[in-house]
Design an enzyme around this catalytic site. Structure first.
Site, mmCIF file in Angstrom:
data_model
loop_
_atom_site.group_PDB
_atom_site.id
_atom_site.type_symbol
_atom_site.label_atom_id
_atom_site.label_comp_id
_atom_site.label_asym_id
_atom_site.label_seq_id
_atom_site.Cartn_x
_atom_site.Cartn_y
_atom_site.Cartn_z
ATOM 1 C CD GLN A 2 -3.016 -0.258 -0.065
ATOM 2 O OE1 GLN A 2 -3.151 0.231 -0.252
ATOM 3 N NE2 GLN A 2 -4.142 -2.197 -0.119
ATOM 4 C CE LYS B 292 -2.138 -5.080 -3.227
ATOM 5 N NZ LYS B 292 -3.829 -4.355 -3.101
HETATM 6 N N1 7TS Z 1 -0.275 -6.393 1.786
HETATM 7 C C1 7TS Z 1 -1.299 -5.164 2.006
HETATM 8 C C2 7TS Z 1 -0.831 -4.242 2.359
HETATM 9 C C3 7TS Z 1 -2.122 -5.251 0.319
HETATM 10 O O1 7TS Z 1 -2.891 -4.346 1.197
HETATM 11 C C4 7TS Z 1 -2.353 -6.321 -0.412
HETATM 12 C C5 7TS Z 1 -3.633 -6.385 -1.044
HETATM 13 C C6 7TS Z 1 -1.082 -7.311 -0.091
HETATM 14 C C7 7TS Z 1 0.151 -7.324 0.935
HETATM 15 C C8 7TS Z 1 -1.078 -8.514 -0.914
HETATM 16 O O2 7TS Z 1 -0.551 -7.582 -2.207
HETATM 17 P P1 7TS Z 1 -0.910 -8.948 -3.748
HETATM 18 O O3 7TS Z 1 -0.542 -8.258 -4.693
HETATM 19 O O4 7TS Z 1 0.479 -9.796 -3.520
HETATM 20 O O5 7TS Z 1 -2.566 -9.199 -3.685
HETATM 21 N N2 7TS Z 1 -4.658 -5.894 -0.499
HETATM 22 C C9 7TS Z 1 -5.930 -5.884 -1.256
HETATM 23 C C10 7TS Z 1 -6.810 -4.982 -0.842
HETATM 24 O O6 7TS Z 1 -7.090 -4.664 0.325
HETATM 25 N N3 7TS Z 1 -8.344 -5.373 -1.058
HETATM 26 O O7 7TS Z 1 -7.065 -6.202 -1.847
HETATM 27 C C11 7TS Z 1 -6.746 -6.905 -2.250
#
Ligand code: 7TS
Length: 407
Positions: free
Chosen positions: A203, A226
């Protein structure tokens, strides 16, 4: 320098589409962001004019593909102020990055009786891997508590970072509360007892300047999707000396130097951790996303989000919502979780979707945090560089519609 979100929106073709015939009000960027034309075009150009496998071939086309892929790595290194491209391992995203540290560093350094410290506000992807590591090694998983305002209880650090602490794994910005955590203080504390710190920047990296040197972090993870880039790409930053001594994660092509019948030797970092054909076009797209954000400057992105989040929090509270997380905008990002009286977040999200407003409702992959907050779920509006005050107004108007359903 500030951003002009009305101009930025024009870079994102999705905003030409309608939602239920209405203006698309996309308030779920903490889940995944929308993509600018520049990133989409870069990936198309890769497939149209540069596509070949990387690190294998001696012809000119493959050299173009490799230059694009390695150029993206340099862009990512610059983005987080890493000193060397060798510190940047491409992964599929934050989840895979954290698991890489769990399997490679974790399994070779964590033993029965050791402690792994995480916090009450972690996303499951920076929680479950450590729970599994604790189970398989006999280590103890501990949770640094948070205050009712959603800040880490740094006053308790002395009790939670002990001479048994091997890893502290912490998010730089909470996906539920928006809290920006004092990661440098945690790094100093765990380094003083000889442990390592893993920072979840999923984030933070999309929304604020991140400097791995200033944070003095050993590892840092983030996801392309993101931050205006495609899915399927992400980064694990690791300190070079740590990556050098770590065993491989996946075995296969690319990650080896010599393979004999009964043993192999490993390629140099970061390639030791990139087994098989990587997500080449996605990495190139991520590089373009980094360039897009860098051109705008992350300082300007952060300033814009402070303004929009402050406005959203004011208006939500005026509408009677309970807003979670720190009150001071300096200490938080633009993920704004809230509840509105008796309206269940799932009902709310479904009703306001009819008004063209996209928010997330649920536990946000942070079930222990929901228990700590004493709620089964929250609604969450999360803002990004393309959101305008008009989007906030549309959210508030749509909530009035939702309230009407339950009046
Ligand atoms: N860490 C945090 C703080 C996140 O918000 C997310 C995904 C992840 C790890 C995982 O990321 P990924 O790209 O490996 O999936 N967060 C969210 C959310 O808040 N709503 O959907 C996904």
């Amino acid at each position: 320098m500030s951003l002009n979100a009305d101009v930025i929106r024009k870079d994102f073709p999705i905003f030409e589409t309608l939602a239920h015939g209405k203006r698309l009000v996309y308030l779920d960027s903490a889940s995944t962001s929308q993509k600018p034309q520049q990133v989409i075009n870069r990936m198309v150009r890769f497939y149209e004019t540069e596509n070949a496998n990387v690190h294998r071939s001696l012809y000119e086309l493959a050299e173009k593909a490799e230059a694009a892929y390695e150029g993206a790595r340099s862009a990512c290194a610059g983005f987080i102020r890493a000193r060397s491209d060798r510190s940047i391992v491409f992964t599929r995203g934050t989840t895979e990055s954290v698991n890489l540290v769990r399997f490679s560093w974790g399994r070779s350094h964590v033993n029965a009786g050791d402690e792994i410290l995480i916090t009450e506000m972690e996303h499951h992807s920076n929680l479950v891997p450590w729970q599994l590591l604790a189970q398989e090694t006999g280590a103890t998983l501990r949770y640094l508590p948070i205050t009712d305002d959603g800040e880490l209880r740094m006053d308790l650090l002395g009790d939670y970072v002990t001479d048994k602490t091997k890893i502290v794994a912490v998010t730089l910005m909470s996906n539920v509360l928006g809290t920006i955590n004092p990661v440098r203080d945690l790094a100093d504390a765990v380094h003083a007892v000889g442990g390592r710190i893993v920072v979840d920047a999923a984030q933070a990296a999309p929304h604020m300047p991140v400097d791995v040197g200033e944070l003095d972090t050993d590892f840092l993870a983030f996801s392309s999707h993101k931050m205006c880039g495609p899915t399927g790409a992400g980064v694990l930053y690791g300190r070079e000396d740590l990556l050098e001594e770590m065993p491989p994660f996946h075995g296969g092509g690319e990650m080896i130097r010599e393979v004999y019948d009964d043993y192999s030797t490993w390629n140099e970092i970061p390639h030791k951790f990139e087994a098989g054909t990587p997500n080449i076009a996605q990495a190139v797209g991520m590089g373009a996303a980094v360039e897009y954000l860098t051109d705008l400057t992350m300082e300007a992105v952060r300033e814009h989000e402070k303004d929009i989040a402050a406005y959203a929090i004011d208006r939500l509270q005026a509408a009677g919502a309970t807003v979670y997380g720190p009150a001071d905008i300096q200490g938080r990002g633009a993920a704004v979780s809230f509840n509105l009286g008796a309206v269940h977040p799932h009902d709310m999200a479904t009703i306001i979707d009819q008004e063209g407003v996209c928010i997330r409702a649920g536990h946000h992959c942070a079930q222990p945090l929901m228990r700590r907050l004493g709620v089964p779920a929250t609604a969450r509006a999360s803002f990004y560089l393309y959101n305008t005050p008009e989007d906030v107004d549309a959210l508030i108007d749509s909530l009035e519609v939702a309230k009407g359903w339950f009046a």
